[in-house]
Design a protein around this motif. Sequence first.
Motif, PDB file in Angstrom:
ATOM      1  N   ARG A 112       0.961  -1.134   0.031  1.00 56.57           N
ATOM      2  CA  ARG A 112       0.313  -0.007   0.114  1.00 56.57           C
ATOM      3  C   ARG A 112       0.760   1.250  -0.055  1.00 56.57           C
ATOM      4  N   GLU A 113       1.879   1.136   0.958  1.00 57.16           N
ATOM      5  CA  GLU A 113       2.758   2.278   0.877  1.00 57.16           C
ATOM      6  C   GLU A 113       3.469   2.524  -0.658  1.00 57.16           C
ATOM      7  N   ARG A 144       1.175   3.997  -2.959  1.00 55.17           N
ATOM      8  CA  ARG A 144       1.086   5.478  -2.675  1.00 55.17           C
ATOM      9  C   ARG A 144       2.176   6.371  -2.967  1.00 55.17           C
ATOM     10  N   GLU A 145       3.384   6.110  -2.672  1.00 49.81           N
ATOM     11  CA  GLU A 145       4.658   6.739  -2.807  1.00 49.81           C
ATOM     12  C   GLU A 145       5.127   6.940  -4.199  1.00 49.81           C
ATOM     13  N   VAL A 170       3.889   5.080  -7.041  1.00 47.95           N
ATOM     14  CA  VAL A 170       2.871   5.014  -8.023  1.00 47.95           C
ATOM     15  C   VAL A 170       3.372   4.075  -9.412  1.00 47.95           C
ATOM     16  N   GLU A 199      -7.217  -2.943  -5.176  1.00 44.24           N
ATOM     17  CA  GLU A 199      -6.508  -1.654  -5.550  1.00 44.24           C
ATOM     18  C   GLU A 199      -5.571  -1.901  -6.543  1.00 44.24           C
TER      19      GLU A 199
END
Length: 357
Positions: free
Chosen positions: A210-211, A214-215, A217, A236
């Motif tokens: 998830r990180e 998010r960071e 892409v 996701e």
Amino acid sequence: MRDLALLPKAHLHLHFTGSMRVTTLADLAAQHNVRLPEALVDADPLRLPATERGWFRFQRLYDAARACVRSEADMRRLVDEAAADDAAEGSGRLEIQVDPTSYAPFVGGITPAVEIVLDAARVASAAHGIEVAVVVAASRMRHPLDARTLARLAARYAGEGPGEVIGFGLSNDERRGDTAEFGPAFDIARRAGLAAVPHGGELLGPDHVREVLRELVPDRLGHGVRSAEDPHVLEEIVERGVALEVNPASNVGLGVYHESSELPLRTLVAAGAQVALGADDPLLFGSRLVAQYEMARTVHGFSDGELAALARSSVRASRASARTKSQLLAGVDAWLAQPDPAEPVIRSEMDNPVTVG
């Protein structure tokens, strides 16, 4: 069953030093008077615990192999042999990953190191009938500013064809470094049109995935298998269209899973994830690309139709041109259209073979 070495496919997760043949490593070690650890030449696939100590041993072995690559000729040999080995296994597209920092001292800097690999990729592509493109990768073990330098260098050679840089990666121990601090390097690469292909979701679980999503892409995620542990994270990934470069042999070799049967390959595919099988570091884990497809067939029960779907997924996730993708996908269809040698054959009244499906 149909020959998996004849199945057209793309190979999207192969590291430069880790692609080396054991015989080549022995030759280079003798040439440069380097004493090798027995674990690199004993033909026994590496099996380590998924701990920091296990990674440390893996890294020491990788560094010992990398210490044998000390010249332009050595670098060119690795690219040529990687291309030859992939072509023999039905790969029509190889996107090999390299961190030029380690080889720079022997060839005059990181720019010459990248240019040598790119030129060798062009030559090998022509020699072996395979497209070889390059991913430039930074390391989590180094400062994020170093990653920005590599991203700018990669951007200078951006393209999609043989001997061009198609992506920017981030490798090494996922437990090291602050993921967010590498974001600016990926921004640089993205503006140049490069694919974002960081590692994630192997040694660490879905929270790390998830990180990274998010960071950094990502367009593709190196490994990403542990996203299967959280349905929301996996959902996701599917919604974003992030391809997963799944490397069964290395996942077992690094202790992420004790056995190949534990790999959540079915879970990933059933969720709709785009999966591209890769060999990661054959030198250490003892198997190349076709062996990963064999594992999907024999361990997870994938049919030839499902294996063809994995091959299509690898092609679509590549950064090859539309023309190359079309050719490879047509080849996959042709492979699947061939009769299955395992099916019984009877004779018609005209003595023409008829396959019984």
